[in-house]
Write an enzyme that holds these catalytic residues in place. Structure first.
Site, PDB file in Angstrom:
ATOM      1  N   ILE A  35      23.393   6.910   2.269  1.00 21.24           N
ATOM      2  CA  ILE A  35      24.456   5.914   2.455  1.00 21.24           C
ATOM      3  C   ILE A  35      25.784   6.413   1.884  1.00 21.24           C
ATOM      4  O   ILE A  35      26.848   5.934   2.238  1.00 21.24           O
ATOM      5  CB  ILE A  35      24.028   4.563   1.812  1.00 21.24           C
ATOM      6  CG1 ILE A  35      24.933   3.403   2.154  1.00 21.24           C
ATOM      7  CG2 ILE A  35      23.843   4.664   0.316  1.00 21.24           C
ATOM      8  CD1 ILE A  35      24.538   2.709   3.410  1.00 21.24           C
ATOM      9  N   TYR A 142       8.966  -5.406  -4.929  1.00 21.89           N
ATOM     10  CA  TYR A 142       8.789  -4.017  -4.491  1.00 21.89           C
ATOM     11  C   TYR A 142       7.341  -3.777  -4.045  1.00 21.89           C
ATOM     12  O   TYR A 142       7.084  -3.224  -2.970  1.00 21.89           O
ATOM     13  CB  TYR A 142       9.155  -3.111  -5.666  1.00 21.89           C
ATOM     14  CG  TYR A 142       8.875  -1.643  -5.487  1.00 21.89           C
ATOM     15  CD1 TYR A 142       9.510  -0.887  -4.505  1.00 21.89           C
ATOM     16  CD2 TYR A 142       7.985  -0.981  -6.339  1.00 21.89           C
ATOM     17  CE1 TYR A 142       9.254   0.475  -4.373  1.00 21.89           C
ATOM     18  CE2 TYR A 142       7.736   0.374  -6.213  1.00 21.89           C
ATOM     19  CZ  TYR A 142       8.367   1.097  -5.227  1.00 21.89           C
ATOM     20  OH  TYR A 142       8.125   2.442  -5.098  1.00 21.89           O
ATOM     21  N   ILE A 172       7.106   9.327 -10.946  1.00 21.79           N
ATOM     22  CA  ILE A 172       7.377  10.750 -10.704  1.00 21.79           C
ATOM     23  C   ILE A 172       8.371  11.269 -11.749  1.00 21.79           C
ATOM     24  O   ILE A 172       9.422  10.656 -11.972  1.00 21.79           O
ATOM     25  CB  ILE A 172       7.941  10.975  -9.283  1.00 21.79           C
ATOM     26  CG1 ILE A 172       7.021  10.348  -8.213  1.00 21.79           C
ATOM     27  CG2 ILE A 172       8.166  12.462  -9.016  1.00 21.79           C
ATOM     28  CD1 ILE A 172       5.647  10.955  -8.076  1.00 21.79           C
TER      29      ILE A 172
HETATM   30  C1  AKB Z   1       8.743   2.331  -9.961  1.00 19.56           C
HETATM   31  O1  AKB Z   1       8.544   2.427 -11.180  1.00 19.56           O
HETATM   32  O2  AKB Z   1       9.182   1.318  -9.402  1.00 19.56           O
HETATM   33  C2  AKB Z   1       8.384   3.523  -9.096  1.00 19.56           C
HETATM   34  C3  AKB Z   1       7.002   3.429  -8.547  1.00 19.56           C
HETATM   35  C4  AKB Z   1       5.833   3.530  -9.434  1.00 19.56           C
HETATM   36  O3  AKB Z   1       6.843   3.274  -7.367  1.00 19.56           O
HETATM   37  N1  AKB Z   1       8.538   4.730  -9.848  1.00 19.56           N
END
Ligand code: AKB
Length: 321
Positions: A35, A142, A172
């Protein structure tokens, strides 16, 4: 020759994935898109386009302009930011996925990589060695977007033959790029603070164990699943993927082996509740059996690499400042 497009190439995983794909396939075959064009490494190392992941036409124009046949959709709002902006998280994470799935359904592109996450699991999931197929009742926005996204990926594969492949990434960890807006971010911040200040206040409590992975392993897993023959990819929702699990206290002990006067303290905030709803370790035997996944980095090896690389990085930035 058809090209590869990475949407969200400026993010934590996207930026390193783009550079790796450019190494493997050549810079002329890999288009980075985001973006904004703030990541100068990406802009200067190959083809770069401004693309809005929520705008179908914006993606379509880029796909047509560059003869794209494979998309890695790395744009997403992560867990902690998602709790602050739930509707925006839903819109970004779902709109972008539908746009890309529909491009494949309409035969405009051929292959998709879409990352899922350990956030698909929730407090009712068995938390130790969480199985591939189990109870999934995520409590974060999420996590909900990732779980629903997985269902849609499988649906588009079964119904329309779309070649979509996915991994449930753990946290990660990388020395190159900072993460943004996640619950596992502490495990990256801690190394930077250890080098710069010799102390860190963790926003997760001492004994909160979460699944994690060094970036090099995560990138290799991503390339491997995309290169595997289609018949070996037996799971079209998303594969469990695992390397290491540790607590803030354990990572602190690993750092102290390199920086003996490192001082760790604990100040849990709203992210503690998110972490408490996630598994502590993951059973990824399906990925290991189906397409030979194996991790290379444990906590000690990753810590040694992080500390060496960050020491070099900060020394270099002192010389240049
Ligand atoms: C988060 O902490 O939201 C990410 C994941 C574990 O998908 N790193």
């Amino acid at each position: 020759m058809p090209k590869i497009l990475i949407i969200g190439a400026g993010g934590q995983i996207g930026s390193e994935l783009t550079l790796k794909l450019r190494d493997v396939h050549g810079p002329e075959r890999v288009v980075a898109a985001d973006i904004n064009d703030k990541n100068t490494d990406l802009v200067n190392s190959g083809i770069f386009e401004i693309v809005d992941a929520q705008d179908y036409e914006s993606i379509l124009n880029c796909v047509k302009k560059h003869d794209i046949d494979t998309i890695y959709l790395m744009a997403a709002m992560l867990s902690a930011t998602g709790e602050k902006f739930p509707v925006k998280a839903w819109d970004l994470n779902m709109d972008s996925l539908f746009h890309v799935l529909n491009l494949a359904k309409d035969n405009i592109i051929k292959h998709i990589f879409w990352p899922s996450s350990i956030a698909v699991f929730g407090p009712t999931t068995p938390s130790k060695r969480t199985p591939q197929h189990t109870i999934m009742e995520p409590t974060t926005v999420y996590g909900i977007t990732k779980q629903v996204g997985e269902r849609w990926c499988e649906y588009y594969h079964n119904k329309y033959g779309v070649d979509v492949r996915s991994l449930r990434y753990p946290g990660i960890i990388s020395w190159k790029t900072m993460p943004g807006g996640g619950t596992t971010d502490y495990a990256v911040e801690i190394y930077h603070k250890a080098i710069l200040d010799k102390r860190y206040a963790s926003f997760l409590s001492k004994d909160t164990e979460l699944p994690m992975m060094f970036m090099e392993d995560a990138i290799r897993a991503t390339l491997d699943i995309m290169e595997a023959p289609a018949e070996t990819i037996k799971i079209r929702s998303s594969y469990n993927l695992s390397a290491i699990s540790f607590t803030p206290s354990e990572i602190s002990e690993a750092i102290k082996k390199h920086i003996s006067d490192f001082d760790m303290s604990y100040a849990p905030d709203f992210r503690q509740a998110i972490a408490d709803s996630w598994p502590s370790s993951i059973d990824d035997s399906s990925a290991r059996t189906d397409w030979n996944w194996a991790h290379h980095f444990d906590l000690e090896k990753m810590t040694a690499e992080m500390i060496t690389r960050l020491r070099e990085k900060y020394k270099h930035s002192e010389i240049n400042s």
